[in-house]
Design a protein around this motif. Structure first.
Motif, mmCIF file in Angstrom:
data_model
loop_
_atom_site.group_PDB
_atom_site.id
_atom_site.type_symbol
_atom_site.label_atom_id
_atom_site.label_comp_id
_atom_site.label_asym_id
_atom_site.label_seq_id
_atom_site.Cartn_x
_atom_site.Cartn_y
_atom_site.Cartn_z
ATOM 1 N N LEU A 17 7.894 -6.965 9.765
ATOM 2 C CA LEU A 17 6.677 -7.569 9.234
ATOM 3 C C LEU A 17 6.968 -8.482 8.059
ATOM 4 O O LEU A 17 6.079 -9.164 7.562
ATOM 5 C CB LEU A 17 5.702 -6.479 8.794
ATOM 6 N N ALA A 18 8.220 -8.496 7.574
ATOM 7 C CA ALA A 18 8.535 -9.355 6.436
ATOM 8 C C ALA A 18 8.373 -10.819 6.822
ATOM 9 O O ALA A 18 8.477 -11.201 7.980
ATOM 10 C CB ALA A 18 9.971 -9.109 5.967
ATOM 11 N N THR A 37 -3.498 -0.872 -2.547
ATOM 12 C CA THR A 37 -4.119 -1.144 -1.248
ATOM 13 C C THR A 37 -3.404 -0.369 -0.148
ATOM 14 O O THR A 37 -4.043 0.218 0.734
ATOM 15 C CB THR A 37 -4.087 -2.656 -0.946
ATOM 16 N N ALA A 38 -2.077 -0.361 -0.205
ATOM 17 C CA ALA A 38 -1.307 0.385 0.795
ATOM 18 C C ALA A 38 -1.655 1.870 0.751
ATOM 19 O O ALA A 38 -1.839 2.509 1.802
ATOM 20 C CB ALA A 38 0.183 0.180 0.566
ATOM 21 N N LEU A 276 2.108 -18.848 2.513
ATOM 22 C CA LEU A 276 2.325 -17.886 1.432
ATOM 23 C C LEU A 276 2.049 -18.526 0.078
ATOM 24 O O LEU A 276 2.275 -19.723 -0.107
ATOM 25 C CB LEU A 276 3.781 -17.396 1.447
ATOM 26 N N TYR A 277 1.586 -17.716 -0.864
ATOM 27 C CA TYR A 277 1.485 -18.121 -2.270
ATOM 28 C C TYR A 277 2.229 -17.080 -3.100
ATOM 29 O O TYR A 277 2.816 -16.146 -2.574
ATOM 30 C CB TYR A 277 0.019 -18.237 -2.700
ATOM 31 N N GLU A 288 -3.151 -8.069 1.622
ATOM 32 C CA GLU A 288 -3.194 -7.233 2.819
ATOM 33 C C GLU A 288 -1.902 -7.333 3.629
ATOM 34 O O GLU A 288 -1.421 -6.339 4.169
ATOM 35 C CB GLU A 288 -4.386 -7.635 3.693
ATOM 36 N N ARG A 289 -1.345 -8.536 3.710
ATOM 37 C CA ARG A 289 -0.111 -8.729 4.472
ATOM 38 C C ARG A 289 1.027 -7.904 3.872
ATOM 39 O O ARG A 289 1.744 -7.200 4.585
ATOM 40 C CB ARG A 289 0.267 -10.213 4.495
#
Length: 312
Positions: A17-18, A37-38, A276-277, A288-289
């Motif tokens: 997922l990276a 969040t995780a 991405l930022y 979330e990502r």
């Protein structure tokens, strides 16, 4: 530490997922928010296991460590540190998992850092333009410099926060390159090693061989290793740490800062196109990502607490 193929394969689910590969990445409140969040999105059984592990780790340090691993909004002056703050303290405010844990439990300045960063989170959310945002970041950096005397010296030696350039489309090849003997320090490699070490300690906790009086310290060590590794896994989702991997310090910092601010058009290992930022510019989708991978890593650690699980 020898990294076995089985261990890397166990970690592959998170690595997949990276972001696509080729610097400070997320700021403290962003790191904490990703971890929080995780935690909040864990499956119920995993959340129950994490709460139990955290309760064991808090023994003897109940005043310094919050009741829950994710305490949410703590106001302008946090009175305790939750586990979700540990990845934020790692890397930028410590140079090893052990040093981070000592800082969390014993330092007289880390709560000042937490307060500065809690107020920064509010001030950035109310910034009216990019100039105001930059000014508020600089002001916060000066406050952090006064609270943490080694803050800038760590930032000047932070190659480990960057990703290796991608030389293959095979993610397993990339993970092996990240941990190979003699290779360059890099964010994914640090996460893999710390994550596997944390799972090894979790397996010890599950074995029944640890004396009751030794369990809290071992639980803290496992959670500290995982949190330290997660700082760098979170970094791998910041634009400047994906793009700013080459050149001298000035070039690397300039590249890092530019893409954190303006964004980087790239793709995941799965081929999905994403933008991405970084630093102080995290959007909900960025959080979330990163949190999805952090949650998978946490779930692997918690699986190792179950003696009958393959990861244990």
């Amino acid at each position: 530490m020898q990294i076995h193929r089985a261990g890397i394969t166990a970690a592959l689910a998170v690595g997949l997922l990276a972001t696509a590969l080729p610097a400070r990445a997320w700021i403290y409140p962003e790191h904490r928010s990703i971890a929080g969040t995780a935690v909040s999105e864990l499956a119920p059984a995993d959340r129950e296991a994490l709460d139990a592990l955290w309760a064991e780790a808090r023994k003897g340090h109940e005043e310094r460590l919050c009741d829950t691993p994710w305490a949410g909004d703590q106001g302008k002056n946090p009175a305790c540190l939750d586990w979700s703050a540990w990845p934020a303290i790692s890397g930028d405010h410590s140079c090893s998992a052990g040093q981070m844990l000592g800082t969390v439990l014993e330092s007289d300045w880390i709560l000042k850092v937490a307060g500065i960063c809690s107020r920064l989170e509010v001030s950035l959310a109310t910034a009216k333009n990019p100039i105001q945002l930059t000014n508020r970041l600089v002001k916060s950096d000066l406050e952090l410099e006064r609270a943490d005397k080694e803050y800038s010296s760590r930032a000047g030696a932070n190659n480990v926060h960057f990703l290796l350039s991608r030389m293959s489309d095979d993610p397993l090849v990339y993970l092996k390159e990240s941990v190979k003997t003699g290779g360059d320090l890099n964010a994914v490699g640090v996460w893999i090693r710390a994550h596997l070490a944390a799972m090894r300690l979790a397996r010890e906790l599950a074995s029944g061989r640890v004396a009751p009086g030794d369990r809290p310290a071992l639980a803290r060590r496992a959670l500290a290793l995982e949190a330290y590794g997660l700082h760098f896994l979170e970094d791998s989702f910041a634009a400047g740490h994906v793009a700013g991997t080459w050149g001298n310090v000035a070039t690397r910092k300039g590249t890092h800062d530019y893409y954190n601010e303006h964004g980087l058009d790239t793709r995941t290992w799965g081929g999905d196109s994403i933008i991405l930022y970084g630093d102080a510019r995290m959007r909900p989708q960025d959080r979330e990502r990163a949190a999805k991978s952090v949650g998978m890593s946490l779930s692997q650690l918690l699986a190792a607490l179950r003696p009958d699980d393959a990861l244990a």
